[in-house]
Design a protein around this motif. Structure first.
Motif, short mmCIF file in Angstrom:
data_model
loop_
_atom_site.label_atom_id
_atom_site.label_comp_id
_atom_site.label_asym_id
_atom_site.label_seq_id
_atom_site.Cartn_x
_atom_site.Cartn_y
_atom_site.Cartn_z
N ARG A 77 -15.84 2.32 42.04
CA ARG A 77 -16.34 2.98 43.26
C ARG A 77 -15.31 2.86 44.38
O ARG A 77 -15.03 3.84 45.08
N THR A 78 -14.75 1.66 44.54
CA THR A 78 -13.75 1.46 45.59
C THR A 78 -12.50 2.28 45.31
O THR A 78 -11.93 2.89 46.22
N ALA A 79 -12.08 2.32 44.05
CA ALA A 79 -10.89 3.09 43.69
C ALA A 79 -11.09 4.57 43.97
O ALA A 79 -10.20 5.25 44.51
N ASN A 80 -12.26 5.10 43.63
CA ASN A 80 -12.54 6.52 43.90
C ASN A 80 -12.50 6.80 45.40
O ASN A 80 -11.99 7.84 45.82
N LEU A 81 -13.01 5.88 46.17
CA LEU A 81 -13.00 6.04 47.63
C LEU A 81 -11.57 6.14 48.16
O LEU A 81 -11.24 7.02 48.97
N LEU A 82 -10.71 5.26 47.71
CA LEU A 82 -9.32 5.26 48.16
C LEU A 82 -8.55 6.47 47.64
O LEU A 82 -7.73 7.05 48.37
N LEU A 83 -8.81 6.87 46.41
CA LEU A 83 -8.17 8.07 45.87
C LEU A 83 -8.59 9.30 46.67
O LEU A 83 -7.75 10.17 46.98
N ASP A 84 -9.87 9.38 47.02
CA ASP A 84 -10.35 10.52 47.80
C ASP A 84 -9.73 10.56 49.19
O ASP A 84 -9.52 11.65 49.77
N ARG A 85 -9.41 9.39 49.74
CA ARG A 85 -8.80 9.33 51.08
C ARG A 85 -7.28 9.43 51.04
O ARG A 85 -6.64 9.46 52.09
N GLY A 86 -6.70 9.45 49.83
CA GLY A 86 -5.26 9.56 49.71
C GLY A 86 -4.50 8.32 50.13
O GLY A 86 -3.37 8.41 50.61
N ILE A 87 -5.11 7.16 49.94
CA ILE A 87 -4.48 5.89 50.35
C ILE A 87 -3.88 5.20 49.12
O ILE A 87 -4.61 4.90 48.17
N PRO A 88 -2.59 4.92 49.13
CA PRO A 88 -1.97 4.17 48.01
C PRO A 88 -2.58 2.77 47.94
O PRO A 88 -2.91 2.18 48.97
N PHE A 89 -2.68 2.22 46.72
CA PHE A 89 -3.27 0.89 46.62
C PHE A 89 -2.87 0.17 45.34
O PHE A 89 -2.45 0.78 44.36
N ALA A 90 -3.00 -1.14 45.42
CA ALA A 90 -2.89 -2.01 44.25
C ALA A 90 -4.27 -2.59 44.01
O ALA A 90 -4.94 -3.00 44.96
N MET A 91 -4.70 -2.62 42.77
CA MET A 91 -6.06 -3.10 42.45
C MET A 91 -5.99 -4.15 41.36
O MET A 91 -5.32 -3.97 40.35
N GLU A 92 -6.70 -5.24 41.57
CA GLU A 92 -6.77 -6.30 40.57
C GLU A 92 -7.35 -5.76 39.26
O GLU A 92 -8.21 -4.87 39.27
N LYS A 93 -6.83 -6.30 38.16
CA LYS A 93 -7.41 -5.95 36.87
C LYS A 93 -8.81 -6.60 36.79
O LYS A 93 -9.10 -7.52 37.56
N PRO A 94 -9.75 -6.10 35.97
CA PRO A 94 -9.57 -5.06 34.97
C PRO A 94 -9.87 -3.65 35.48
O PRO A 94 -9.90 -2.71 34.70
N CYS A 95 -10.16 -3.50 36.79
CA CYS A 95 -10.40 -2.20 37.44
C CYS A 95 -11.77 -1.62 37.13
O CYS A 95 -12.10 -0.51 37.57
N GLY A 96 -12.59 -2.32 36.39
CA GLY A 96 -13.92 -1.86 36.02
C GLY A 96 -14.39 -2.62 34.82
O GLY A 96 -13.67 -3.47 34.28
N ILE A 97 -15.60 -2.34 34.39
CA ILE A 97 -16.12 -3.02 33.20
C ILE A 97 -16.26 -2.08 32.00
O ILE A 97 -16.65 -2.51 30.92
N ARG A 98 -15.93 -0.79 32.21
CA ARG A 98 -15.98 0.18 31.11
C ARG A 98 -14.67 0.95 31.06
O ARG A 98 -14.19 1.45 32.10
N ALA A 99 -14.11 1.09 29.88
CA ALA A 99 -12.86 1.83 29.73
C ALA A 99 -13.01 3.28 30.18
O ALA A 99 -12.08 3.85 30.75
N ALA A 100 -14.17 3.86 29.94
CA ALA A 100 -14.38 5.27 30.32
C ALA A 100 -14.25 5.46 31.82
O ALA A 100 -13.70 6.46 32.29
N ASP A 101 -14.73 4.48 32.60
CA ASP A 101 -14.63 4.59 34.06
C ASP A 101 -13.17 4.51 34.50
O ASP A 101 -12.74 5.23 35.40
N VAL A 102 -12.41 3.60 33.88
CA VAL A 102 -11.01 3.44 34.27
C VAL A 102 -10.18 4.62 33.79
O VAL A 102 -9.24 5.04 34.46
#
Length: 335
Positions: A77-102
């Motif tokens: 959810r946080t990643a989608n928010l930042l992608l929608d705002r066009g903000i570059p970011f680094a995110m701790e792994k695993p980035c989610g709990i489902r491979a489909a979401d990532v």
């Protein structure tokens, strides 16, 4: 001076980033922490504002880069928010709990040509550099990695009890620390992983997550990787975990020894032995990751790892958990 945000800071890795951020001279323009446990102190440290959520932070500030932490289940959810705002970011792994979401995040980031960096820090490590040995590509025959971290109680002490809940964290040591070993084997093998099997136990701490798990990965090339990881090491201040490995690659056999790596090579004049000093303390590489992210984003160059790597690793983690839940049945993957 680059404007940087720290997002969802109730995470045990945050302190590992701070020294490098301070030394880099960036301006921390905001901190978010829904739990209100670490955020207020960080805001005081950096003379900035602590917000109750990432949304609230972005409503008041426009960072040029964000470092994102938080609970595993909340990361997409946080990643989608930042992608929608066009903000570059680094995110701790695993980035989610489902491979489909990532995987969805990987496709979205690629479409937007977004800068995203994932701290698969072993890619920056002495271990990776020595195994690669200047050779490209390295062809592995087999590899074994063992990473056993301290007991689950350390997450409670760090204020992250959610790490012990499978529904929120996605699992235990495999999805948390084992992902580094999965990524390292996947990167070094240079071959598709076509089958996964695993056994796990949770009888020690009797939690919803595993205490210890052993995973076998089979490559299309014939290479085999084994990974063991757990939360069973009796940590002390001077010794927090066990990390060992052995690798065969062509005419080289490499193994971890005290304070370095032994390289045994089948040379022209017989067997050759070489000792290469190496830093095995994984926490130290987070400073290197911060420096890498700042430079890569500034230079518009490729990050050390991105959502595509995170999705591929999480697919293997999911397969391992599925195998372990089915008495070690081999899971065959199609790509």
């Amino acid at each position: 001076m680059k404007k940087v945000a720290l997002v969802d800071t109730a995470h045990w890795h945050v302190p590992l980033y701070l020294d490098a951020l301070e030394k880099s001279g960036v301006e921390i323009v905001g901190v978010s922490d829904p739990t209100e446990t670490t955020g207020p102190a960080l805001a005081r440290k950096f003379k900035t504002t602590c917000f109750a959520s990432c949304e609230e932070l972005l409503a008041h500030e426009r960072p040029e880069l964000a470092f994102v932490f938080g609970r595993h289940i909340d990361m997409p959810r946080t990643a989608n928010l930042l992608l929608d705002r066009g903000i570059p970011f680094a995110m701790e792994k695993p980035c989610g709990i489902r491979a489909a979401d990532v995987q969805q995040l990987a496709e979205k980031a690629a479409h937007k040509q977004a800068f995203v960096a994932i701290p698969f820090i072993f890619r920056l490590s002495d271990t990776m550099k020595v195994i690669q040995g200047g050779e490209a590509p390295v062809r592995l025959d087999h590899a074994s990695f063992r990473f056993v971290a301290g007991p689950p109680s350390r997450y409670q002490r760090a204020g992250n009890p959610w790490m012990l809940e499978r529904d929120i964290a996605g699992g235990g040591p495999l999805i948390n620390v084992g992902v580094h070993m999965v990524d390292m084997f996947r990167t070094l093998s240079g071959s598709k992983i076509v089958a996964v099997s695993a056994f796990a136990t949770s009888h020690i701490n009797k939690l919803s997550i595993e205490d210890f798990i052993t995973v076998t990965l089979q490559c299309a090339s014939g290479a085999i990787g084994t990974i063991e990881c757990g939360y069973t090491f009796p940590s002390t201040p001077g010794q927090q975990r066990e990390f060992t490995f052995s690798v065969r690659a062509g005419n080289r056999f490499l193994r971890s020894v005290d304070k370095g790596i032994e390289v045994i090579r089948d040379g022209a004049n017989g067997i050759e032995h070489e000792f290469v000093p190496a830093e095995f303390e994984a926490d130290l590489y987070y400073s290197d990751f911060v420096q890498h992210v700042l430079k890569a984003q500034q230079d518009d160059s490729v990050a050390v790892a991105d959502f595509r790597d995170a999705a591929a690793v999480l697919e293997l983690v999911e397969a391992a958990y599925r195998s372990a839940s089915e008495a070690g049945r081999t899971i065959h993957l199609s790509h």
